[in-house]
Scaffold this motif. Sequence first.
Motif, PDB file in Angstrom:
ATOM      1  N   GLY A   8       0.822  -1.207   0.000  1.00  0.00           N
ATOM      2  CA  GLY A   8       0.000   0.000   0.000  1.00  0.00           C
ATOM      3  C   GLY A   8       0.856   1.257   0.000  1.00  0.00           C
ATOM      4  N   TRP A   9       1.942   1.217   0.783  1.00  0.00           N
ATOM      5  CA  TRP A   9       2.869   2.356   0.811  1.00  0.00           C
ATOM      6  C   TRP A   9       3.492   2.586  -0.562  1.00  0.00           C
ATOM      7  CZ3 TRP A   9       8.300   1.406   0.242  1.00  0.00           C
ATOM      8  CH2 TRP A   9       9.102   2.556   0.280  1.00  0.00           C
ATOM      9  N   TYR A  10       3.975   1.512  -1.213  1.00  0.00           N
ATOM     10  CA  TYR A  10       4.602   1.640  -2.527  1.00  0.00           C
ATOM     11  C   TYR A  10       3.583   2.140  -3.565  1.00  0.00           C
ATOM     12  CZ  TYR A  10       6.429   0.313  -7.073  1.00  0.00           C
ATOM     13  OH  TYR A  10       6.813   0.333  -8.395  1.00  0.00           O
ATOM     14  N   LYS A  11       2.394   1.602  -3.509  1.00  0.00           N
ATOM     15  CA  LYS A  11       1.339   2.014  -4.442  1.00  0.00           C
ATOM     16  C   LYS A  11       1.060   3.514  -4.328  1.00  0.00           C
ATOM     17  CE  LYS A  11      -3.638   1.275  -5.214  1.00  0.00           C
ATOM     18  NZ  LYS A  11      -4.812   0.461  -4.783  1.00  0.00           N
ATOM     19  N   ASP A  12       0.963   3.989  -3.090  1.00  0.00           N
ATOM     20  CA  ASP A  12       0.658   5.414  -2.874  1.00  0.00           C
ATOM     21  C   ASP A  12       1.807   6.310  -3.320  1.00  0.00           C
ATOM     22  OD1 ASP A  12      -1.766   4.698  -1.816  1.00  0.00           O
ATOM     23  OD2 ASP A  12      -1.125   4.850   0.270  1.00  0.00           O
ATOM     24  N   ILE A  13       3.021   5.914  -3.003  1.00  0.00           N
ATOM     25  CA  ILE A  13       4.164   6.798  -3.236  1.00  0.00           C
ATOM     26  C   ILE A  13       4.562   6.867  -4.709  1.00  0.00           C
ATOM     27  CG2 ILE A  13       6.098   5.174  -2.953  1.00  0.00           C
ATOM     28  CD1 ILE A  13       7.380   7.311  -1.106  1.00  0.00           C
ATOM     29  N   THR A  14       4.180   5.847  -5.492  1.00  0.00           N
ATOM     30  CA  THR A  14       4.527   5.850  -6.924  1.00  0.00           C
ATOM     31  C   THR A  14       3.312   6.083  -7.814  1.00  0.00           C
ATOM     32  OG1 THR A  14       4.301   3.427  -7.059  1.00  0.00           O
ATOM     33  CG2 THR A  14       6.502   4.312  -6.563  1.00  0.00           C
ATOM     34  N   ALA A  15       2.209   6.476  -7.210  1.00  0.00           N
ATOM     35  CA  ALA A  15       0.948   6.600  -7.953  1.00  0.00           C
ATOM     36  C   ALA A  15       1.061   7.533  -9.154  1.00  0.00           C
ATOM     37  CB  ALA A  15      -0.158   7.086  -7.015  1.00  0.00           C
ATOM     38  N   LYS A  16       1.853   8.585  -9.044  1.00  0.00           N
ATOM     39  CA  LYS A  16       1.935   9.578 -10.130  1.00  0.00           C
ATOM     40  C   LYS A  16       3.165   9.396 -11.011  1.00  0.00           C
ATOM     41  CE  LYS A  16      -0.620  13.064  -7.519  1.00  0.00           C
ATOM     42  NZ  LYS A  16      -0.611  14.431  -6.942  1.00  0.00           N
TER      43      LYS A  16
ATOM     44  N   THR B 104      -3.181  -6.027  -3.348  1.00  0.00           N
ATOM     45  CA  THR B 104      -3.082  -4.684  -2.779  1.00  0.00           C
ATOM     46  C   THR B 104      -2.748  -3.639  -3.838  1.00  0.00           C
ATOM     47  OG1 THR B 104      -2.314  -5.610  -0.681  1.00  0.00           O
ATOM     48  CG2 THR B 104      -1.941  -3.263  -1.036  1.00  0.00           C
ATOM     49  N   ILE B 105      -1.785  -3.951  -4.690  1.00  0.00           N
ATOM     50  CA  ILE B 105      -1.341  -2.975  -5.692  1.00  0.00           C
ATOM     51  C   ILE B 105      -2.286  -2.929  -6.883  1.00  0.00           C
ATOM     52  CG2 ILE B 105       0.486  -2.445  -7.359  1.00  0.00           C
ATOM     53  CD1 ILE B 105       2.516  -3.324  -5.351  1.00  0.00           C
ATOM     54  N   GLY B 106      -2.774  -4.082  -7.319  1.00  0.00           N
ATOM     55  CA  GLY B 106      -3.672  -4.127  -8.468  1.00  0.00           C
ATOM     56  C   GLY B 106      -3.018  -3.579  -9.721  1.00  0.00           C
ATOM     57  N   ASP B 107      -3.785  -2.879 -10.540  1.00  0.00           N
ATOM     58  CA  ASP B 107      -3.255  -2.321 -11.784  1.00  0.00           C
ATOM     59  C   ASP B 107      -2.649  -0.933 -11.594  1.00  0.00           C
ATOM     60  OD1 ASP B 107      -4.013  -4.542 -13.245  1.00  0.00           O
ATOM     61  OD2 ASP B 107      -6.033  -3.754 -13.612  1.00  0.00           O
ATOM     62  N   ALA B 108      -2.671  -0.451 -10.345  1.00  0.00           N
ATOM     63  CA  ALA B 108      -2.199   0.917 -10.099  1.00  0.00           C
ATOM     64  C   ALA B 108      -0.699   1.069 -10.340  1.00  0.00           C
ATOM     65  CB  ALA B 108      -2.537   1.336  -8.674  1.00  0.00           C
ATOM     66  N   ALA B 109       0.027  -0.016 -10.167  1.00  0.00           N
ATOM     67  CA  ALA B 109       1.480   0.059 -10.375  1.00  0.00           C
ATOM     68  C   ALA B 109       1.938  -1.220 -11.065  1.00  0.00           C
ATOM     69  CB  ALA B 109       2.196   0.246  -9.045  1.00  0.00           C
ATOM     70  N   LYS B 110       1.544  -1.384 -12.282  1.00  0.00           N
ATOM     71  CA  LYS B 110       1.851  -2.588 -13.034  1.00  0.00           C
ATOM     72  C   LYS B 110       3.357  -2.736 -13.238  1.00  0.00           C
ATOM     73  CE  LYS B 110       0.740  -4.875 -17.388  1.00  0.00           C
ATOM     74  NZ  LYS B 110       0.059  -4.725 -18.695  1.00  0.00           N
ATOM     75  N   PHE B 111       3.887  -3.922 -12.935  1.00  0.00           N
ATOM     76  CA  PHE B 111       5.327  -4.163 -13.051  1.00  0.00           C
ATOM     77  C   PHE B 111       5.681  -4.636 -14.453  1.00  0.00           C
ATOM     78  CE2 PHE B 111       4.610  -4.712  -8.447  1.00  0.00           C
ATOM     79  CZ  PHE B 111       5.521  -3.774  -7.978  1.00  0.00           C
ATOM     80  N   ASP B 112       6.784  -4.104 -14.966  1.00  0.00           N
ATOM     81  CA  ASP B 112       7.290  -4.520 -16.274  1.00  0.00           C
ATOM     82  C   ASP B 112       8.236  -5.712 -16.142  1.00  0.00           C
ATOM     83  OD1 ASP B 112       6.357  -2.187 -18.141  1.00  0.00           O
ATOM     84  OD2 ASP B 112       7.153  -1.220 -16.343  1.00  0.00           O
ATOM     85  N   LEU B 113       8.859  -5.827 -14.968  1.00  0.00           N
ATOM     86  CA  LEU B 113       9.824  -6.898 -14.737  1.00  0.00           C
ATOM     87  C   LEU B 113       9.775  -7.306 -13.270  1.00  0.00           C
ATOM     88  CD1 LEU B 113      12.354  -8.644 -15.510  1.00  0.00           C
ATOM     89  CD2 LEU B 113      13.745  -6.630 -14.937  1.00  0.00           C
ATOM     90  N   ALA B 114       9.778  -8.615 -13.027  1.00  0.00           N
ATOM     91  CA  ALA B 114       9.853  -9.152 -11.670  1.00  0.00           C
ATOM     92  C   ALA B 114      11.124  -9.979 -11.554  1.00  0.00           C
ATOM     93  CB  ALA B 114       8.626 -10.005 -11.359  1.00  0.00           C
ATOM     94  N   ILE B 115      11.933  -9.665 -10.542  1.00  0.00           N
ATOM     95  CA  ILE B 115      13.188 -10.396 -10.318  1.00  0.00           C
ATOM     96  C   ILE B 115      13.109 -11.126  -8.988  1.00  0.00           C
ATOM     97  CG2 ILE B 115      15.689 -10.201 -10.033  1.00  0.00           C
ATOM     98  CD1 ILE B 115      15.629  -7.668 -11.668  1.00  0.00           C
ATOM     99  N   PHE B 116      13.395 -12.418  -9.026  1.00  0.00           N
ATOM    100  CA  PHE B 116      13.382 -13.237  -7.820  1.00  0.00           C
ATOM    101  C   PHE B 116      14.808 -13.688  -7.532  1.00  0.00           C
ATOM    102  CE2 PHE B 116       9.233 -13.479  -9.812  1.00  0.00           C
ATOM    103  CZ  PHE B 116       8.422 -13.062  -8.760  1.00  0.00           C
ATOM    104  N   SER B 117      15.348 -13.185  -6.421  1.00  0.00           N
ATOM    105  CA  SER B 117      16.745 -13.436  -6.085  1.00  0.00           C
ATOM    106  C   SER B 117      16.855 -14.225  -4.795  1.00  0.00           C
ATOM    107  CB  SER B 117      17.475 -12.092  -5.913  1.00  0.00           C
ATOM    108  OG  SER B 117      18.781 -12.276  -5.399  1.00  0.00           O
TER     109      SER B 117
END
Length: 491
Positions: free
Chosen positions: A355-363, A389-402
């Motif tokens: 929720g924090w990430y979604k809000d802070i990167t919304a714009k 939680t994030i939904g389509d508000a902050a769609k990721f282009d790349l997911a990295i699993f390390s």
Amino acid sequence: MKPTLSLKMIAKTYNDAINALNSLQSNYANIMAIREAGIRKNEMSLLEMREWARRIGYSTKDFNQLNVIHITGTKGKGSTAAFTSSILQKYQDKLPKIGLYTSPHLRTVRERIRINGKPISEDKFTKYFFDVWNKLDATTSSLEVFPHMTPGSKPGYFKYLTLLSFHTFMQEGCNSCVYEVGIGGEYDSTNIIEKPVACGVSLLGIDHTYMLGDTIDEIAWNKGGIFKDSTPAFTVSGQPSKGLQVLEERAAERNTVLKEVPIFKELDEINLGIAGEFQKSNASLAVCLATQALKSLNIIDTEVPLQQSSQLLPNVIEGLKDTQWEGRCQTFKKGKNNWYLDGAHTMDSMTAASGWYKDITAKSSNKKIFLFNQQTRDAAKLLENLDTTIGDAAKFDLAIFSTNVTWESGTYSADLVSMNTSKEEVENLSVQQNLATEWNKLHKDCETVVTPSIETAVKKIESLSNEPVDIFVTGSLHLVGGLLVVFDDNN
């Protein structure tokens, strides 16, 4: 013939201390055996802890002079501890030395033992570490009473650090100390504290079920174990009803009253040192804990605020604003890229972090990257929670699993060595491959990458394009800490 030097005669280094400390970690096989056997902490673990303290020269009554604020909970207890410590530091004319004991650490184990907000130095860590080590080597316990405490044996990793914290704070003459519980409360090694000046419980949730129980009731019972006779106790508002009921019952058992802390309206007007809307709850709890401690020590005569509209003291507000706590809702820019870091290993924590990430990167119109690992818990469910939680508000282009391995060489930074995960799973990247598969089920159009180390993941991100990107790093705090170590090395 040259005389033979004993190990005690050879000057010890910080690396010697870290290597010795790492030898006290439980390995993965032992941890899994304990879980499968259903073995949980019990009263014996506290009896042993008191015995370890005796062997290094302390009665647990001695620790009363540290004027401890004791904090437990499932989510936010570390942030609450950091806020509380920062508030107390605003009264350094009366409290010159404030100790802070927390876990886990991010970059260096010294972060767990702080004085006035700063990790103790390598020299002091080394000195006090071997004070404890050598005293344990020079003393023994009755094997009839303590059958596991054989000559030469040491407490496990966390218990040793807890012992070390008490020894450090006593030797340094700390005036008040803030202690974050490791796991639970009732049988946690920090719970040898007899007379804290205040006790606090942050938000409850389901975690560490193999040790604490499967229900909120059981978990609340464990957390409420830190309450002490006549010591004021506080908890955040919004606790699960069953959990709150159990906490109140536990408080009554210990001859005290549990008070619910509102979220103070005045916090809407300031920028907390730790970002995130949910931190207002932790900050409010810290206000009451610090105020109670200062009142108990006759430093202020202000009553503990318990109304939403209560006016907070100027020093309290400054302490909240100046709190620093890396890896929790942390934002920074490196080169062209924006990094957003928040460790989250429970469902509640992941909801808050997302929720924090979604809000802070919304714009932000930047491309989005997601960097994640959770080696030991149900990571797939955490991913689902993040996605919801994030939904389509902050769609990721790349997911990295390390993995949490620090370097491309396949090695960890010495302070980040972990023996409590499966070496085979880490080397085979099986957890990461499974996470990538689960993520692809949720987002078929999102590219996924698996990396064997954090350094590899960073290089992948930095090589992508000349355009700025937003990177959300969450899941394991070990991942977040390792990332900060890699950045430090590259500066």
